[in-house]
Enzyme design. Structure first.
Site, PDB file in Angstrom:
ATOM      1  N   GLU A 153      -9.804 -46.436  32.445  1.00 34.10           N
ATOM      2  CA  GLU A 153      -9.498 -45.040  32.130  1.00 34.10           C
ATOM      3  C   GLU A 153      -8.019 -44.825  31.840  1.00 34.10           C
ATOM      4  O   GLU A 153      -7.531 -43.697  31.853  1.00 34.10           O
ATOM      5  CB  GLU A 153      -9.933 -44.132  33.292  1.00 34.10           C
ATOM      6  CG  GLU A 153      -9.128 -44.281  34.568  1.00 34.10           C
ATOM      7  CD  GLU A 153      -9.660 -45.362  35.509  1.00 34.10           C
ATOM      8  OE1 GLU A 153      -9.416 -45.244  36.720  1.00 34.10           O
ATOM      9  OE2 GLU A 153     -10.305 -46.312  35.021  1.00 34.10           O
ATOM     10  N   ASP A 167      31.187 -41.139  -1.924  1.00 34.44           N
ATOM     11  CA  ASP A 167      31.976 -40.527  -3.001  1.00 34.44           C
ATOM     12  C   ASP A 167      33.392 -41.082  -2.899  1.00 34.44           C
ATOM     13  O   ASP A 167      33.908 -41.262  -1.793  1.00 34.44           O
ATOM     14  CB  ASP A 167      31.993 -38.996  -2.864  1.00 34.44           C
ATOM     15  CG  ASP A 167      32.398 -38.287  -4.145  1.00 34.44           C
ATOM     16  OD1 ASP A 167      33.427 -38.700  -4.744  1.00 34.44           O
ATOM     17  OD2 ASP A 167      31.719 -37.323  -4.546  1.00 34.44           O
TER      18      ASP A 167
END
Length: 470
Positions: free
Chosen positions: A374, A9
């Site tokens: 795993e 702005d």
């Protein structure tokens, strides 16, 4: 929800007021006072959303928005125009320039914060899909998706929940300009039945129904897997912003205020349909790539190859956005005993169930991969050490607290995992160092007796430093 907001702005008091409000809501705010400065910050700081004034000297907000949208590197950043202009033609012009919303000053704080949070959630999801597509594309198995604004918006199927015949006819007549097929339902039950059995690219929900609450229907759409990703456009009375905010929190994508302007309705609908088709194209490419090259054939989660390509990109983005990336490394405790006692077929079942439990207890844009044997890894974008430890402990308990059935047997297995946690996103962090630190923390968890969560030394130091003093 933490997010970086760029406020643009040319009037200093306006910037300070809006920045103060956003900061109180725990947003990270950066500011610009003209169009060129805003574009520079968009490129340099990678904001999550831009709040953009329209009336600025030199380069107005419409031009800034068009430049953001025309650049492939910035076109996916949400833009909300915040301006004193209130004419519907200005609102339509902003939407056609690519803005996601057009809020008129003085801005209602409830509507503003709800809109910002809604758009940031959408951006996070879209960023992750785009990043995954980019990662997949580097393997040469798919072509890159076209841009969002190159998607068509014609001939969509739209479901409208509206019990006013006049309002439905106005909506339907407007959407038929694009040759859309518009289906009407006058109750939530009828609308839900059609949504669950037919394909729609947009659902329009009136919040002015006489005998029921349209927000309840929105929550029902978001609770079902089939309709979870269908865009929702709310139709609301002027001044009913509290219900708009609630709708956005429930997962609605946009709203239009009565009396409905046909051009505004058409602009908002086109945006949602383009976004839906773009997201579906990203998802399709992504899923195609997974089936071809990037998943573990046993468990269905990602493989090491994908992690090696994807994690460096996440770290690059984390460095730009100043948001951390966390890594969880875990493996199954005493997995060799499972294989030796019950056989490798049972071991495979355990691996698949561990992967399923991990995937079910994470966000949609988190990533689970099997590195081999795993050993698994979980990658958590935009997640600091404290949050990562909470996720890791939840994952550990989800795996350990419920038994694993043994196929073709009455036996049951108790399976546990050990987890190591590390956090990256700072200058000098690499995928290799992040995984190595998580791996070292994993081995520390095993030395401490297994079935526990341990963070690496650096992550623990960061958590201690961030803890509030008393």
């Amino acid at each position: 929800m933490s997010a970086r907001v760029l406020v643009v702005d040319d009037v200093l008091p306006n910037v300070k007021l809006l920045a103060a409000k956003l900061t109180r809501e725990y947003f990270d705010v950066i500011t610009a006072y003209n169009g060129p400065e805003a574009l520079e910050l968009v490129h340099r700081e990678s904001p999550d959303i831009v709040l953009l004034d329209v009336m600025m000297p030199g380069m107005d907000g419409f031009e800034v928005c068009e430049k953001i949208r025309s650049n492939p590197a910035t076109m996916h950043i949400p833009v909300v125009m915040v301006t004193a202009l209130s004419d519907v033609t200005d609102r339509v012009r902003g939407l056609e320039a690519g803005a996601d919303d057009f809020l008129t000053k003085p801005v209602n704080d409830i509507a503003l914060f709800a809109r910002v949070r809604s758009l940031v959630r959408l951006k996070m999801m879209m960023d992750e899909w785009r990043l995954r597509e980019s990662t997949s594309g580097q393997f040469g198995v798919i072509e890159r998706t076209a841009t969002l604004h190159s998607e068509s918006h014609e001939r969509a199927r739209v479901l409208v929940l509206e019990d006013s015949v006049l309002d439905f006819e106005k909506i339907a007549d407007t959407l038929r300009r694009d040759s859309d097929e518009v289906v009407c339902a006058d109750t939530g039950a009828r609308a839900l039945e059609r949504a669950m059995t037919e394909e729609f690219e947009l659902v329009v929900v009136s919040l002015t129904l006489l005998n029921e609450d349209g927000l309840r229907f929105c929550s029902q759409l978001r609770s079902h897997e089939r309709t979870r990703q269908v865009p929702i456009l709310l139709v609301v009375d002027e001044g009913d912003l509290n219900r708009v905010a609630k709708g956005l929190e429930l997962g609605a994508n946009d709203y239009v205020i009565k009396p409905i302007d046909r051009n505004e309705l058409l602009a908002r609908v086109r945006t949602q349909i383009r976004r839906k088709r773009y997201q579906e194209r990203l998802r399709s490419n992504y899923e195609q790539s997974l089936s071809m090259a990037l998943t573990d054939s046993l468990t269905g989660v990602f493989n090491r190859r994908y992690v090696n390509a994807h994690l460096p990109r996440l770290l690059e983005r984390a460095l730009d956005s100043h948001k951390p990336v966390s890594v969880l490394m875990f493996d199954i405790d005493h997995f060799k005993v499972v294989n030796d006692t019950h056989g490798h077929d049972v071991g495979d079942v355990v691996l698949k169930e561990v992967a399923n439990r991990a995937s079910r207890n994470l966000r949609t844009f988190d990533l689970v991969a099997r590195l081999g044997g795993e050993e698994f890894v979980v990658i958590l974008p935009d997640t600091d050490g404290d949050a990562a430890m909470i996720v890791a402990e939840r994952l550990r308990s989800r795996i350990s607290d419920s038994v694993f059935p043994v196929p073709n047997s009455n036996d049951e297995l108790r399976v546990t995992v050990s987890i190591g946690v590390s956090v990256g996103g700072q200058l000098g962090d690499t995928a290799d160092t992040l995984i190595k630190r998580a791996d070292e923390a994993l081995y520390q968890a095993k030395r401490q007796g297994r079935n526990c969560v341990v963070s690496d030394d650096r992550t623990e130091d960061m958590r201690v430093a961030a803890a509030p003093t008393r």
